[in-house]
Design a protein around this motif. Structure first.
Motif, PDB file in Angstrom:
ATOM      1  N   SER A 124       0.838  -1.187   0.000  1.00 50.15           N
ATOM      2  CA  SER A 124       0.000   0.000   0.000  1.00 50.15           C
ATOM      3  C   SER A 124       0.880   1.247   0.000  1.00 50.15           C
ATOM      4  CB  SER A 124      -0.883  -0.016   1.253  1.00 50.15           C
ATOM      5  OG  SER A 124      -1.573   1.198   1.395  1.00 50.15           O
ATOM      6  N   ASP A 125       0.348   2.324  -0.536  1.00 52.71           N
ATOM      7  CA  ASP A 125       1.028   3.617  -0.472  1.00 52.71           C
ATOM      8  C   ASP A 125       0.627   4.403   0.772  1.00 52.71           C
ATOM      9  OD1 ASP A 125       2.462   3.277  -2.835  1.00 52.71           O
ATOM     10  OD2 ASP A 125       0.848   4.082  -4.072  1.00 52.71           O
ATOM     11  N   ASP A 126      -0.238   3.829   1.604  1.00 55.66           N
ATOM     12  CA  ASP A 126      -0.673   4.504   2.829  1.00 55.66           C
ATOM     13  C   ASP A 126       0.502   4.705   3.785  1.00 55.66           C
ATOM     14  OD1 ASP A 126      -3.196   4.349   1.787  1.00 55.66           O
ATOM     15  OD2 ASP A 126      -3.964   2.911   3.241  1.00 55.66           O
ATOM     16  N   GLN A 169       1.534   0.879   8.039  1.00 59.91           N
ATOM     17  CA  GLN A 169       2.080  -0.407   7.606  1.00 59.91           C
ATOM     18  C   GLN A 169       1.125  -1.496   8.068  1.00 59.91           C
ATOM     19  OE1 GLN A 169       6.022  -0.646   9.237  1.00 59.91           O
ATOM     20  NE2 GLN A 169       6.864   0.724   7.705  1.00 59.91           N
ATOM     21  N   TYR A 170       0.381  -2.071   7.128  1.00 62.09           N
ATOM     22  CA  TYR A 170      -0.631  -3.067   7.445  1.00 62.09           C
ATOM     23  C   TYR A 170      -0.025  -4.462   7.541  1.00 62.09           C
ATOM     24  CZ  TYR A 170      -3.794   0.604   5.843  1.00 62.09           C
ATOM     25  OH  TYR A 170      -4.463   1.791   5.669  1.00 62.09           O
ATOM     26  N   VAL A 224     -11.420  -3.780   9.241  1.00 64.13           N
ATOM     27  CA  VAL A 224     -10.706  -3.926  10.507  1.00 64.13           C
ATOM     28  C   VAL A 224      -9.261  -4.185  10.107  1.00 64.13           C
ATOM     29  CG1 VAL A 224     -10.478  -5.190  12.673  1.00 64.13           C
ATOM     30  CG2 VAL A 224     -12.754  -4.856  11.669  1.00 64.13           C
ATOM     31  N   CYS A 225      -8.360  -3.341  10.604  1.00 66.40           N
ATOM     32  CA  CYS A 225      -6.959  -3.394  10.173  1.00 66.40           C
ATOM     33  C   CYS A 225      -6.038  -3.663  11.351  1.00 66.40           C
ATOM     34  CB  CYS A 225      -6.554  -2.063   9.550  1.00 66.40           C
ATOM     35  SG  CYS A 225      -7.595  -1.550   8.178  1.00 66.40           S
ATOM     36  N   GLY A 284       2.035  -2.685  22.930  1.00 68.34           N
ATOM     37  CA  GLY A 284       1.977  -3.778  21.973  1.00 68.34           C
ATOM     38  C   GLY A 284       2.494  -3.328  20.623  1.00 68.34           C
ATOM     39  N   ARG A 285       2.843  -4.275  19.814  1.00 63.72           N
ATOM     40  CA  ARG A 285       3.447  -3.989  18.511  1.00 63.72           C
ATOM     41  C   ARG A 285       2.419  -3.548  17.464  1.00 63.72           C
ATOM     42  NH1 ARG A 285       8.052  -4.827  15.595  1.00 63.72           N
ATOM     43  NH2 ARG A 285       7.819  -5.647  13.494  1.00 63.72           N
ATOM     44  N   TYR A 286       1.159  -4.003  17.607  1.00 64.77           N
ATOM     45  CA  TYR A 286       0.157  -3.763  16.564  1.00 64.77           C
ATOM     46  C   TYR A 286      -1.077  -3.036  17.098  1.00 64.77           C
ATOM     47  CZ  TYR A 286       2.926  -7.157  14.034  1.00 64.77           C
ATOM     48  OH  TYR A 286       3.965  -7.824  13.431  1.00 64.77           O
ATOM     49  N   ASP A 287      -1.570  -2.102  16.268  1.00 67.21           N
ATOM     50  CA  ASP A 287      -2.850  -1.432  16.520  1.00 67.21           C
ATOM     51  C   ASP A 287      -3.952  -2.186  15.794  1.00 67.21           C
ATOM     52  OD1 ASP A 287      -1.837   0.660  18.045  1.00 67.21           O
ATOM     53  OD2 ASP A 287      -1.742   2.068  16.362  1.00 67.21           O
TER      54      ASP A 287
END
Length: 118
Positions: free
Chosen positions: A31-33, A36-37, A55-56, A68-71
């Motif tokens: 992605s260009d967002d 970082q997914y 939901v990402c 935590g590492r991820y949202d």
């Protein structure tokens, strides 16, 4: 929809049928967002071409990685909000279960049982 993920390429990892919606969990996302997914779950109502809900799982900013590492972010027409931060969202099965639960709740599908297709 504000903050809709811009996906250039992705690989479907899991698919579900939930009532009149399908949910696809994507991985290996390019992605260009600015985000970082790791995973994206996209919920599409039958007959529609665009998801109603995402939901990402995205890499948390360094300032919050102590939590935590991820949202875990929910994106819809009404909101784009981080609802949790944890290491466990990096696991596709943990993420998928939570994403399906959130999707069912937000789309009014609590009475529908998810059927795993892939």
């Amino acid at each position: 929809m504000q903050d809709r993920p811009t996906i250039k390429t992705a690989i479907p990892k899991q698919r579900y049928q939930i009532g009149d919606h399908s949910a696809t969990v994507l991985g290996e996302i390019e992605s260009d967002d600015p985000r970082q997914y790791r995973w994206i779950a996209a919920f599409i109502q039958m007959g529609q071409s665009q998801p109603r809900l995402y939901v990402c799982c995205e890499l948390a900013p360094a300032s919050r990685r102590g939590d935590g590492r991820y949202d875990l972010r929910v994106i819809s027409d009404l909101m784009s909000e981080v609802v949790d931060t944890a290491d466990r969202w990096g696991d596709v099965d943990a993420f998928s279960q939570q994403a399906i639960d959130l999707g069912r709740q937000m789309l009014g599908l609590q009475q529908e049982q998810p059927i795993k297709l892939m």
